[in-house]
Design an enzyme around this catalytic site. Sequence first.
Site, PDB file in Angstrom:
ATOM      1  N   SER A   1       0.814  -1.238   0.000  1.00  0.00           N
ATOM      2  CA  SER A   1       0.000   0.000   0.000  1.00  0.00           C
ATOM      3  C   SER A   1       0.831   1.264   0.000  1.00  0.00           C
ATOM      4  O   SER A   1       0.272   2.363   0.001  1.00  0.00           O
ATOM      5  CB  SER A   1      -0.902   0.056   1.223  1.00  0.00           C
TER       6      SER A   1
ATOM      7  N   THR B   1      -1.693   1.983   4.465  1.00  0.00           N
ATOM      8  CA  THR B   1      -1.234   3.368   4.323  1.00  0.00           C
ATOM      9  C   THR B   1      -0.753   3.870   5.666  1.00  0.00           C
ATOM     10  O   THR B   1      -1.456   3.726   6.662  1.00  0.00           O
ATOM     11  CB  THR B   1      -2.384   4.273   3.845  1.00  0.00           C
TER      12      THR B   1
ATOM     13  N   THR C   1       1.459   6.886   0.755  1.00  0.00           N
ATOM     14  CA  THR C   1       0.657   5.768   0.247  1.00  0.00           C
ATOM     15  C   THR C   1       0.838   5.582  -1.253  1.00  0.00           C
ATOM     16  O   THR C   1       1.209   6.532  -1.962  1.00  0.00           O
ATOM     17  CB  THR C   1      -0.843   6.017   0.524  1.00  0.00           C
TER      18      THR C   1
ATOM     19  N   ARG D   1      -6.126   9.057 -10.278  1.00  0.00           N
ATOM     20  CA  ARG D   1      -6.849   9.234  -9.013  1.00  0.00           C
ATOM     21  C   ARG D   1      -5.901   9.680  -7.894  1.00  0.00           C
ATOM     22  O   ARG D   1      -4.842   9.104  -7.692  1.00  0.00           O
ATOM     23  CB  ARG D   1      -7.525   7.922  -8.630  1.00  0.00           C
ATOM     24  N   VAL D   2      -6.296  10.689  -7.179  1.00  0.00           N
ATOM     25  CA  VAL D   2      -5.556  11.161  -6.015  1.00  0.00           C
ATOM     26  C   VAL D   2      -6.482  11.015  -4.818  1.00  0.00           C
ATOM     27  O   VAL D   2      -7.659  11.368  -4.889  1.00  0.00           O
ATOM     28  CB  VAL D   2      -5.122  12.631  -6.207  1.00  0.00           C
ATOM     29  N   GLY D   3      -5.950  10.493  -3.734  1.00  0.00           N
ATOM     30  CA  GLY D   3      -6.771  10.277  -2.541  1.00  0.00           C
ATOM     31  C   GLY D   3      -6.598  11.387  -1.529  1.00  0.00           C
ATOM     32  O   GLY D   3      -6.230  12.523  -1.857  1.00  0.00           O
ATOM     33  N   ASP D   4      -6.847  11.049  -0.295  1.00  0.00           N
ATOM     34  CA  ASP D   4      -6.733  12.017   0.811  1.00  0.00           C
ATOM     35  C   ASP D   4      -5.290  12.210   1.261  1.00  0.00           C
ATOM     36  O   ASP D   4      -4.946  13.248   1.842  1.00  0.00           O
ATOM     37  CB  ASP D   4      -7.552  11.527   2.012  1.00  0.00           C
TER      38      ASP D   4
ATOM     39  N   THR E   1      -6.515   7.068   7.655  1.00  0.00           N
ATOM     40  CA  THR E   1      -6.311   5.991   6.696  1.00  0.00           C
ATOM     41  C   THR E   1      -7.667   5.440   6.302  1.00  0.00           C
ATOM     42  O   THR E   1      -8.660   5.672   6.987  1.00  0.00           O
ATOM     43  CB  THR E   1      -5.425   4.874   7.290  1.00  0.00           C
ATOM     44  N   GLY E   2      -7.711   4.734   5.192  1.00  0.00           N
ATOM     45  CA  GLY E   2      -8.973   4.155   4.736  1.00  0.00           C
ATOM     46  C   GLY E   2      -9.359   4.711   3.382  1.00  0.00           C
ATOM     47  O   GLY E   2      -8.511   5.233   2.657  1.00  0.00           O
TER      48      GLY E   2
ATOM     49  N   GLY F   1     -10.028   7.051   1.000  1.00  0.00           N
ATOM     50  CA  GLY F   1      -9.697   8.466   1.050  1.00  0.00           C
ATOM     51  C   GLY F   1     -10.804   9.413   0.617  1.00  0.00           C
ATOM     52  O   GLY F   1     -10.878  10.544   1.100  1.00  0.00           O
TER      53      GLY F   1
END
Length: 289
Positions: free
Chosen positions: A49, A151, A169, A179-182, A202-203, A205
């Site tokens: 991850s 993460t 992450t 794609r970009v997460g949190d 975490t999780g 995002g």
Amino acid sequence: VAKFPVVISTWKNEKANTAAWESLQKTGRALDAVEAGARIPEADPNDTSVGYGGFPDRDGNVTLDACIMDEKGNAGSVTFLQHIMHPISVARAVMEKTPHVMLSGEGALQFALSQGFKKENLLTETARKAWEEWKKTSKYEPKINIERHDTIGLLALGNQGEISGACTTSGLAFKMHGRVGDSPVIGAAVFCDDEVGGACATGLGEFVLKTLGSFLIVELMRNGKTPQQACEEAIMRIVKRYNYKEFQIGYLALNKKGEYGAYAIQPGFNYTLTTNGVTKVHESASYMK
Ligand code: SD4
């Protein structure tokens, strides 16, 4: 309550906490500690991850997100970065060596190379095989696997009691390209304010982004909530508005007194705490039982 220095990280990350703790023995700075901690899973091919060995996006590219924030409110981040093993250190360089907070994609890569970071292939054989396997059905389900993710988000109080945070992450496995997460978003995956404390996430995002969880937790602590109450309230904001049974989010918070909290939607979230040089993994409480 833990007296500072303190290191707390998401999931089972004893080696990262140990590296962060050793860094505190050397420099005493929380910022150095969270960076040193984050670099451990980044370089670990078995952590699928984060960084090297991270699962690729659905087109086979390993794309990385990371951010870092110090006690003075300085922040740096990289999003959609490819081919660099230590995005957390690039994020720190963005913070310290540019007038900006975020660099993305090709620009982030060019900046990293200009700073002497090496271009590398981050797709391991194991990750490539997992991707090949996924492609057979290629069911695009942008859901966090509730059982297995890693993460790393870290918070530390340094020898002077100052707070810093970091997150790094490879994002959701087999995500859409781009794609970009949190994780690279200050206020979402990490937030610190030296008057109050810090939080990290975490999780899945998307739901941390939609509720700006880490900023929310720090503001709740500012208004008098304990770290535990603040994490619970941030989870409740998600539970009240979204289909929470489908995914996992976990939050950690640490205030300036060294009090900490942890809360998740689903059972199974754990975190690693180091105080007095002793590192231990703890199970978080959760909304669903
Ligand atoms: C993301 N928050 O990209 C990350 C994923 C994660 O453990 O936390 N995995 O949405």
